[in-house]
Design an enzyme around this catalytic site. Structure first.
Site, mmCIF file in Angstrom:
data_model
loop_
_atom_site.group_PDB
_atom_site.id
_atom_site.type_symbol
_atom_site.label_atom_id
_atom_site.label_comp_id
_atom_site.label_asym_id
_atom_site.label_seq_id
_atom_site.Cartn_x
_atom_site.Cartn_y
_atom_site.Cartn_z
ATOM 1 N N HIS A 1 0.034 0.029 -9.718
ATOM 2 C CA HIS A 1 -0.814 -0.773 -8.817
ATOM 3 C C HIS A 1 -1.384 -2.010 -9.540
ATOM 4 C CE1 HIS A 1 -3.405 -0.497 -4.954
ATOM 5 N NE2 HIS A 1 -3.252 -1.763 -5.323
ATOM 6 N N GLU B 1 -2.764 7.900 -5.943
ATOM 7 C CA GLU B 1 -2.937 7.133 -7.189
ATOM 8 C C GLU B 1 -4.188 7.629 -7.902
ATOM 9 O OE1 GLU B 1 -3.149 2.967 -6.182
ATOM 10 O OE2 GLU B 1 -1.175 2.992 -5.243
ATOM 11 N N ARG C 1 0.832 -1.197 0.000
ATOM 12 C CA ARG C 1 0.000 0.000 0.000
ATOM 13 C C ARG C 1 0.866 1.245 0.000
ATOM 14 N NH1 ARG C 1 -3.472 -2.078 -1.833
ATOM 15 N NH2 ARG C 1 -5.648 -2.243 -1.274
#
Ligand code: MLT
Length: 346
Positions: free
Chosen positions: A308, A289, A260
């Site tokens: 991601h 993000e 994360r």
């Protein structure tokens, strides 16, 4: 507000058959077709499509009994409070930091996730990032695209014989540990919630203090949740503790994060890359993000990143979809799914 025994439906132009539309489920961040089929076969109506934040805040979920999200859709308290029809939120993935669990619990909404389905994919990406950093794969490729043949500058180091420090030692970290050991790495971990026997069984050295992990390991990979406790856990002073040398080789210090964003202080990481404290860094996850325009870290030559994509494999997405469809189906039937994550219902 489950609608049981609703109208007749003509399936594939055939004879009219009775289909019970038991619930309306919004799928806002995409889901494998096989998983959609599971829900539809159970009689539920699945409505696919991203819903903008402003629409969520205006009550766009009022008509839905369930919602299945990945990480793009955020469900903070303000959205949950106005989503009066919801009885279940499915998180097609592991991390539930985009959902206010407490608000969901207070509103009587079950939150379920799919914690196991993407493990192998994230393990493989983590090892991929480590190898890519150590052997300068992204840097070499960037050079070759500019017609450069920088063979001498691309001398790397082996993973074998180095110390890998895993922050958090859940399923993904344990998978990474197994591959790392097969490559000859010494595995260390810091996980204050881990029963020591688990580390022992995996032949991982369990550190009681996170600083001790940093002082020992030349390679760090993050595998914990983002919490108040882990926010900026990887900071300037800890990066400076890393030894940079192992087994007589100046291998430098390397950091990977496929867990994360926010666990690494990214400003401090950039400074550490600039002054050479950190030799390479590879991130799949970021504090913000998608990345803000002009984000400096990705410009550093010893950095490479991915957007991601830890769980973004065909296999993981198929499994994630099927697992979450199953959990949502169980929750809608009034039973407790095994992957319930909000305390109120546990
Ligand atoms: C997860 O929490 O499952 C992963 O970060 C993947 C994702 O959010 O898409």
């Amino acid at each position: 507000m489950l609608r049981v025994g609703l109208p007749l439906k003509n399936v594939h132009g055939g004879p009219m058959v009775e289909v019970q539309i038991m619930a309306r489920i919004a799928v806002t961040d995409g889901m494998a077709p096989a998983a959609v089929a599971v829900l539809e076969k159970a009689g539920h109506e699945v409505v696919q499509g991203f819903i903008e934040k402003s629409d969520l805040l205006a009550g766009a979920l009022n008509d839905f009994d369930g919602i299945i999200v990945r990480s793009a859709t955020k469900l903070p308290a303000e959205v949950i409070e106005v989503s009066t029809g919801l009885s279940v939120i499915g998180r097609a993935g592991v991390g539930v930091d985009n959902i206010d669990l407490e608000a969901a619990g207070s509103a009587g909404i079950m939150v379920v996730n799919a914690p196991n389905a993407s493990t192998q994919s994230v393990v493989e990406l983590t090892i991929g990032h480590l190898l890519a950093s150590l052997r300068h794969i992204p840097k070499s490729d960037r050079g070759m695209r500019q017609d450069k043949w920088e063979k001498k500058a691309m001398k790397g180091t082996e993973l074998s014989g180095k110390c890998l420090g895993l922050i958090g030692f859940g399923r993904i970290a344990q998978g990474v540990a197994q591959v790392a050991k097969s490559l000859g790495m010494e595995v260390h971990t810091y996980d204050p919630y881990l029963p020591p026997k688990v580390a022992k069984a995996q032949e991982a050295y369990l550190h009681k203090k996170v600083d001790s992990l940093f002082k020992t390991c030349t390679h760090i990979s993050i595998h914990c949740n983002l919490t108040d406790e882990t926010h900026h856990l990887v900071n300037e002073s800890r990066m400076k503790m890393m030894p940079g040398r192992k087994g007589g080789i100046d291998c430098g210090n390397h950091i990977v994060n496929c867990a994360r964003g926010g666990i690494i202080d990214e400003q401090a990481l950039l400074a550490a890359l600039e002054d050479g404290t950190i030799t390479s860094a590879a991130l799949d996850v970021f504090e913000v993000e998608p990345l803000p325009e002009g984000y400096a870290l990705i410009q550093h030559e010893n950095f490479h990143g991915t957007p991601h994509i830890g769980a973004a494999t065909m296999e993981a997405q198929q499994r994630v979809g099927l697992d979450i469809a199953d959990a949502v189906k169980i929750a809608l039937s009034g039973k407790k799914p095994k992957t319930l994550v909000n305390g109120k219902f546990l």
